[in-house]
Write an enzyme that holds these catalytic residues in place. Structure first.
Site, PDB file in Angstrom:
ATOM      1  N   CYS A  31      59.477  51.957 -32.790  1.00  0.00           N
ATOM      2  CA  CYS A  31      60.155  50.664 -32.947  1.00  0.00           C
ATOM      3  C   CYS A  31      60.351  49.964 -31.613  1.00  0.00           C
ATOM      4  O   CYS A  31      60.265  48.743 -31.523  1.00  0.00           O
ATOM      5  CB  CYS A  31      61.504  50.863 -33.635  1.00  0.00           C
ATOM      6  SG  CYS A  31      61.371  51.457 -35.332  1.00  0.00           S
ATOM      7  N   GLU A  38      54.735  42.844 -35.403  1.00  0.00           N
ATOM      8  CA  GLU A  38      54.843  44.245 -35.014  1.00  0.00           C
ATOM      9  C   GLU A  38      53.665  45.009 -35.624  1.00  0.00           C
ATOM     10  O   GLU A  38      53.691  45.372 -36.804  1.00  0.00           O
ATOM     11  CB  GLU A  38      56.168  44.842 -35.491  1.00  0.00           C
ATOM     12  CG  GLU A  38      56.386  46.256 -34.988  1.00  0.00           C
ATOM     13  CD  GLU A  38      57.690  46.865 -35.498  1.00  0.00           C
ATOM     14  OE1 GLU A  38      58.308  47.633 -34.751  1.00  0.00           O
ATOM     15  OE2 GLU A  38      58.063  46.581 -36.646  1.00  0.00           O
ATOM     16  N   LYS A  95      67.689  60.638 -46.852  1.00  0.00           N
ATOM     17  CA  LYS A  95      66.431  60.431 -47.555  1.00  0.00           C
ATOM     18  C   LYS A  95      65.334  60.305 -46.504  1.00  0.00           C
ATOM     19  O   LYS A  95      65.145  59.268 -45.891  1.00  0.00           O
ATOM     20  CB  LYS A  95      66.494  59.155 -48.413  1.00  0.00           C
ATOM     21  CG  LYS A  95      65.515  59.146 -49.613  1.00  0.00           C
ATOM     22  CD  LYS A  95      64.042  59.200 -49.268  1.00  0.00           C
ATOM     23  CE  LYS A  95      63.533  57.845 -48.811  1.00  0.00           C
ATOM     24  NZ  LYS A  95      62.042  57.865 -48.583  1.00  0.00           N
ATOM     25  N   GLU A 108      68.153  49.152 -38.191  1.00  0.00           N
ATOM     26  CA  GLU A 108      67.262  49.143 -37.029  1.00  0.00           C
ATOM     27  C   GLU A 108      65.880  48.819 -37.563  1.00  0.00           C
ATOM     28  O   GLU A 108      65.255  49.631 -38.250  1.00  0.00           O
ATOM     29  CB  GLU A 108      67.296  50.498 -36.314  1.00  0.00           C
ATOM     30  CG  GLU A 108      66.854  50.428 -34.871  1.00  0.00           C
ATOM     31  CD  GLU A 108      65.379  50.723 -34.704  1.00  0.00           C
ATOM     32  OE1 GLU A 108      64.573  49.774 -34.887  1.00  0.00           O
ATOM     33  OE2 GLU A 108      65.034  51.864 -34.424  1.00  0.00           O
TER      34      GLU A 108
END
Length: 481
Positions: free
Chosen positions: A284, A382, A175, A250
């Site tokens: 990331c 983040e 996906k 993750e």
């Protein structure tokens, strides 16, 4: 492949159109780029069924050598389409063209690497616990694996998770993110052309709350990998847990580069800048915190500020230093976080949406925040944009404390010529990966986080093993002598 005016889903080797479509926007211009199929629960279920059929009837029965040969052909096809894939990735994500080219090579490298390493995947003969028995421990594929991949590196992330899964004998349902689904869909076509059997790889574009949620909750999955935000990761895990499906997560980071006064600054500073400006900070493992020894603080800050100020912004296909963010929502989110942090630190450079970049894209200026409070959002959250938070330190112990003082633990960089200090920090840092006098590793290096950066490992031989499960076989016989 275009079907009924849309880039169709790939299910069971067939291109499947949907009644509704998703409009994909070019982040460099803010204008529509393409439309893709909008898959929902029905299409996801169809894809899982196709994957199960291909696993049961074909792919699991092929030898490792046979699977490896298909993956090598797939890697060759990817490299042969370098120009097309790089341009498509650059337009779809906004990243500079040179970075998109590097992503093509990385994607091909994943399939090449796992085509080789799967030949070394083996079980064990276990010392028997009783006379007359033989105990075997063998590795088998999970079966049907789901892959929910992000928009920042759609092509490379597909290669990172799908290559080891296919090599181990699984069949996949992918996906891709609704913001950047075009290169994964193109990779699906290339896989078929390379000889991957129909149904072994299925790609269902759609919104996260529709196709992503349906995939995570599907009882026909045997394993799921997810890369994205912590909040969505938690929801995905809860959905998969209802059917006892194992999940690799993750979930991002707030990764530090720790620069000591004895470091080679000619190497460290460019790496620090690259680690936060690559893909406009939408990585990331971005080095979004700089921990710098106080006696070189002013020197390093001045150098980075100069490099930020000179960084050229522009459309991805023009190969600038920094491209746009993926969407207006992402740009506005970064701007809001920086504005909220403005009263608690010093904005050295950037801190605004640039006014002089043509095209109407979603740009944000490279931003350097100094005198950042370690407990503030600027040091803890983040931001996922080209924003670097700077925290000075005086002693190695202080540097370690600051490095570990977030909820994340994905990667860390250590810059020093002192081997003892580097090794100590590498062992004590709460991170899944620590880089010393460099920042980043190849496809062979296991990658993943600790704490709220997730669990499980991608890349390297460890990822290949994670796409298998162990079966124990105990044989008992009678003496024949």
């Amino acid at each position: 492949m275009q079907v009924a005016g849309q880039v169709a889903a790939l299910i069971g080797g067939q291109h499947v159109a949907t009644d509704d479509v998703i409009t994909v926007t070019d982040p460099s211009t803010g204008q529509p780029l393409s439309t893709v199929a909008r898959c929902r629960e029905a299409e996801v279920a169809q894809a899982v069924t196709a994957a199960r059929r291909a696993f049961r009837d074909d792919w699991r029965h092929r030898t490792a050598s046979d699977r490896a040969e298909v993956l090598r052909r797939f890697a060759t096809a990817i490299r042969e389409e370098l120009a097309e894939l790089a341009t498509l990735e650059s337009r779809d994500t906004g990243k500079p063209l040179s970075q998109a080219r590097a992503d093509v090579h990385t994607t091909a490298a994943y399939f090449e690497f796992y085509a080789s390493t799967v030949l070394a995947l083996h079980g064990e003969v276990v010392q028997p616990s009783a006379p007359g028995t033989m105990v075997l421990s063998v590795r088998e594929p999970h079966g049907v694996t789901g892959h929910i991949i992000p928009w920042n590196y759609p092509m490379a992330m597909m290669g990172r998770t799908v290559a080891p899964a296919l090599a181990a004998g699984n069949c996949c349902v992918v996906k891709p993110a609704e913001d950047a689904p075009l290169t994964p869909l193109r990779l699906g076509d290339l896989a078929l052309e390379a000889g991957l059997p129909p149904g072994v790889l299925n790609i269902v574009p759609g919104y996260g709350e529709e196709a992503g949620a349906a995939l995570a909750a599907h009882p026909g999955l045997d394993h799921l990998s997810f890369t994205g935000s912590g909040s969505v990761g938690a929801a995905v895990t809860r959905a998969a847990a209802a059917h006892a499906v194992p999940v690799t997560l993750e979930l991002g980071g707030k990764s530090p580069n720790i620069v000591f006064a004895d470091a080679d600054l000619d190497a460290a500073v460019p790496a620090v800048v690259s680690s936060i400006l690559q893909n406009a900070g939408q990585t990331c493992s971005a080095g979004s915190r700089l921990l710098v020894e106080r006696r070189i603080h002013a020197q390093v800050i001045a150098d980075i500020a100069d490099r930020f100020a000179k960084a050229r912004l522009g459309p991805g296909p023009e190969d600038p230093d920094v491209g746009p963010l993926i969407s207006a929502r992402q740009r506005d989110g970064v701007a809001g976080q920086v504005a909220a942090a403005a009263d608690g630190c010093r904005i050295v450079t950037g801190g605004s949406v640039p006014a002089d970049v043509p095209g109407g894209g979603f740009y944000y200026s490279p931003t350097l925040l100094d005198e950042v409070d370690p407990g503030s959002a600027a040091a803890q959250a983040e931001i996922f944009g080209p924003v670097l938070a700077v925290l000075p330190f005086d002693q190695p112990a202080e540097a370690l404390r600051l490095a570990n003082a977030t909820q994340y633990g994905l990667v860390a960089g250590v810059w020093t010529k002192d081997v003892d200090r580097a090794l100590w920090l590498a062992r004590e840092a709460e991170a899944g990966c620590v880089y010393v006098n460099t920042f980043g590793g190849g496809v062979e290096v296991p990658f993943g986080g600790v704490k709220r950066s997730g669990h499980g490992r991608e890349k390297g031989f460890e990822a290949l093993a994670s796409y298998t499960r162990t079966k124990s076989i105990v044989l008992r016989g009678k003496p024949c002598g």
